[in-house]
Design an enzyme around this catalytic site. Structure first.
Site, mmCIF file in Angstrom:
data_model
loop_
_atom_site.group_PDB
_atom_site.id
_atom_site.type_symbol
_atom_site.label_atom_id
_atom_site.label_comp_id
_atom_site.label_asym_id
_atom_site.label_seq_id
_atom_site.Cartn_x
_atom_site.Cartn_y
_atom_site.Cartn_z
ATOM 1 N N GLU A 12 37.085 42.407 27.684
ATOM 2 C CA GLU A 12 38.206 41.520 27.381
ATOM 3 C C GLU A 12 37.903 40.534 26.252
ATOM 4 O OE1 GLU A 12 40.430 41.681 31.717
ATOM 5 O OE2 GLU A 12 38.794 40.269 31.443
ATOM 6 N N GLY A 78 47.162 44.695 36.836
ATOM 7 C CA GLY A 78 47.949 45.759 37.441
ATOM 8 C C GLY A 78 49.420 45.348 37.435
ATOM 9 N N ILE A 152 43.696 45.876 43.666
ATOM 10 C CA ILE A 152 44.821 46.425 44.424
ATOM 11 C C ILE A 152 45.130 47.844 43.958
ATOM 12 C CG2 ILE A 152 47.234 46.098 45.132
ATOM 13 C CD1 ILE A 152 45.345 43.807 46.056
ATOM 14 N N MET A 172 42.718 39.245 39.193
ATOM 15 C CA MET A 172 41.719 38.639 40.064
ATOM 16 C C MET A 172 41.172 37.291 39.584
ATOM 17 S SD MET A 172 39.720 42.208 41.038
ATOM 18 C CE MET A 172 38.747 41.474 42.333
ATOM 19 N N GLU A 173 41.761 36.707 38.551
ATOM 20 C CA GLU A 173 41.212 35.443 38.020
ATOM 21 C C GLU A 173 42.231 34.357 37.665
ATOM 22 O OE1 GLU A 173 40.606 38.437 36.410
ATOM 23 O OE2 GLU A 173 38.697 38.914 37.372
ATOM 24 N N ASP A 196 47.081 49.318 34.656
ATOM 25 C CA ASP A 196 47.354 50.234 35.777
ATOM 26 C C ASP A 196 48.550 49.695 36.543
ATOM 27 O OD1 ASP A 196 46.322 48.636 38.353
ATOM 28 O OD2 ASP A 196 44.993 48.207 36.681
HETATM 29 N N1 SAH Z 1 35.659 48.390 36.573
HETATM 30 C C1 SAH Z 1 35.074 47.210 37.077
HETATM 31 C C2 SAH Z 1 35.899 46.539 38.160
HETATM 32 C C3 SAH Z 1 37.219 46.058 37.653
HETATM 33 S S1 SAH Z 1 38.034 44.968 38.751
HETATM 34 C C4 SAH Z 1 33.698 47.586 37.577
HETATM 35 O O1 SAH Z 1 33.528 48.609 38.199
HETATM 36 O O2 SAH Z 1 32.791 46.809 37.307
HETATM 37 C C5 SAH Z 1 39.566 44.771 37.895
HETATM 38 C C6 SAH Z 1 39.635 43.724 36.801
HETATM 39 O O3 SAH Z 1 40.815 43.917 36.038
HETATM 40 C C7 SAH Z 1 39.728 42.294 37.297
HETATM 41 O O4 SAH Z 1 39.108 41.424 36.388
HETATM 42 C C8 SAH Z 1 41.237 42.037 37.407
HETATM 43 O O5 SAH Z 1 41.599 40.767 36.936
HETATM 44 C C9 SAH Z 1 41.892 43.107 36.529
HETATM 45 N N2 SAH Z 1 42.784 44.077 37.212
HETATM 46 C C10 SAH Z 1 43.357 45.123 36.573
HETATM 47 N N3 SAH Z 1 44.050 45.883 37.439
HETATM 48 C C11 SAH Z 1 43.949 45.307 38.664
HETATM 49 C C12 SAH Z 1 44.417 45.652 39.970
HETATM 50 N N4 SAH Z 1 45.149 46.754 40.186
HETATM 51 N N5 SAH Z 1 44.091 44.842 41.003
HETATM 52 C C13 SAH Z 1 43.351 43.727 40.795
HETATM 53 N N6 SAH Z 1 42.855 43.376 39.593
HETATM 54 C C14 SAH Z 1 43.131 44.146 38.521
#
Ligand code: SAH
Length: 231
Positions: A12, A78, A152, A172-173, A196
Site C-alpha cells: 500500500e 472488501g 471477511i 481492518m484499520e 475483493d
Molecule cells: N495477504 C495478507 C493478509 C491480508 S489481510 C497476508 O497473508 O499477509 C487484508 C488486508 O486488506 C487488511 O489490511 C485489510 O484492511 C484489507 N482488506 C481487504 N479486503 C478485506 C476483507 N475482505 N476483509 C477485511 N479486510 C480486508
C-alpha cells in the site's frame, strides 16, 4: 505542514516510497517510518502492519512522535455495496468498529461508553478528494467503511456488517486510525480501493488484486497531496 501518509501493508505504500526525495528511515516502536520530502513538503510515510492494534500504534506515533498535522490513509478494502467493483475507489465518510460488541449490556454494536459507534472523517479533505476526482474525470464514491480484526470472506458476516452499520466497504484499520485522529483532533482521510467483495472468493481476489488496487489508491492519494502542498 507535515503530512502523515499511512497504509497497513507494504504494497500500500510502495507506490508512494518511489516518489519521495531525501528519504530518512527512522525505526520506532518496532516499525519503520520514512521521513521525506515530496514536492518540497514534509511527509512521514509508514505501513502499520495489519489490524486495529498496529494501526492505532502507527497513527498515534505519526501524530505524537513525528508531529504530523494531517493524516491520510491509503489501502485496499472488501466491497459490501454491490455497486463497488474491484479497483473502484471509496472515501470514508465515517467508520465504525464492526467487531466491537458489548451488546449484552444493552449497547448498540460498535459502541463502548464514552466512545461513539461512528467516527467522521474531515469534510475539507473529502471535498478535496471530490475535486481531484473531477479533474481526473473519474467516479469516486463516498460511504461508510467498517473496520474489524477479521478478514471477511463470508456472505453471512458481510450481511451482518451491511445490515448493522450500512457499510459500503470493510477493512481492518480505518476505524482505529479514526479514533486516534479524532482524539488528538487531527484532520484525517481514509481512502480505499476495492480488492475483493468480502465473499467466498475474497481471499483469491485479494491475492490477485491487492497490488493493482493498492496502486490505484496510492496514486489518487498523491494527487491530493499535490493539492495540499499548494494550500
Ligand atoms: N495477504 C495478507 C493478509 C491480508 S489481510 C497476508 O497473508 O499477509 C487484508 C488486508 O486488506 C487488511 O489490511 C485489510 O484492511 C484489507 N482488506 C481487504 N479486503 C478485506 C476483507 N475482505 N476483509 C477485511 N479486510 C480486508
Amino acid at each position: 505542514m507535515k503530512i502523515a501518509i499511512m497504509g497497513a501493508m507494504p504494497e500500500e505504500i510502495a507506490p508512494i516510497l518511489e516518489r519521495l526525495d531525501d528519504v530518512q528511515e527512522v525505526n520506532y516502536a518496532k516499525n519503520k517510518y520514512y521521513k521525506a520530502k515530496y514536492n518540497n513538503i514534509d511527509v512521514v510515510v509508514a505501513y502499520s502492519k495489519i489490524g486495529k492494534v498496529f494501526s492505532t500504534l502507527t497513527a498515534a506515533t505519526m501524530l505524537q512522535i513525528f508531529a504530523c498535522d494531517v493524516l491520510l490513509f491509503t489501502g485496499v478494502a472488501g466491497a459490501v455495496n454491490d455497486e463497488l467493483k474491484i479497483g473502484d475507489l471509496i472515501v470514508a465518510t465515517k467508520l465504525p468498529q464492526h467487531d466491537l460488541d458489548i451488546t449484552i449490556f444493552g449497547h448498540p454494536y460498535g459502541y463502548v461508553p464514552e466512545g461513539s459507534v461512528f467516527v467522521e472523517t474531515d469534510q475539507d479533505l473529502r471535498a478535496l478528494a471530490k475535486l481531484v476526482a473531477k479533474e481526473m474525470d473519474i467516479d469516486i464514491k463516498e460511504g461508510i467503511i467498517a473496520t474489524g480484526d477479521q478478514f471477511i470472506a463470508s456472505q453471512e458476516r458481510k450481511g451482518f456488517i451491511a445490515d448493522t452499520f450500512h457499510a459500503d466497504a470493510l477493512e481492518m484499520e480505518g476505524a482505529s486510525v479514526a479514533v486516534v485522529c479524532d482524539a488528538l483532533d487531527v484532520p484525517f482521510f481514509i481512502l480505499r480501493s476495492i480488492s475483493d467483495s468480502a465473499d467466498m472468493d475474497a481471499s483469491f481476489n485479494f491475492e490477485e488484486f491487492v497490488e493493482s488496487s493498492a496502486k490505484i489508491s496510492a496514486e489518487f492519494l498523491m494527487k491530493m497531496v499535490d493539492k495540499l502542498a499548494k494550500v
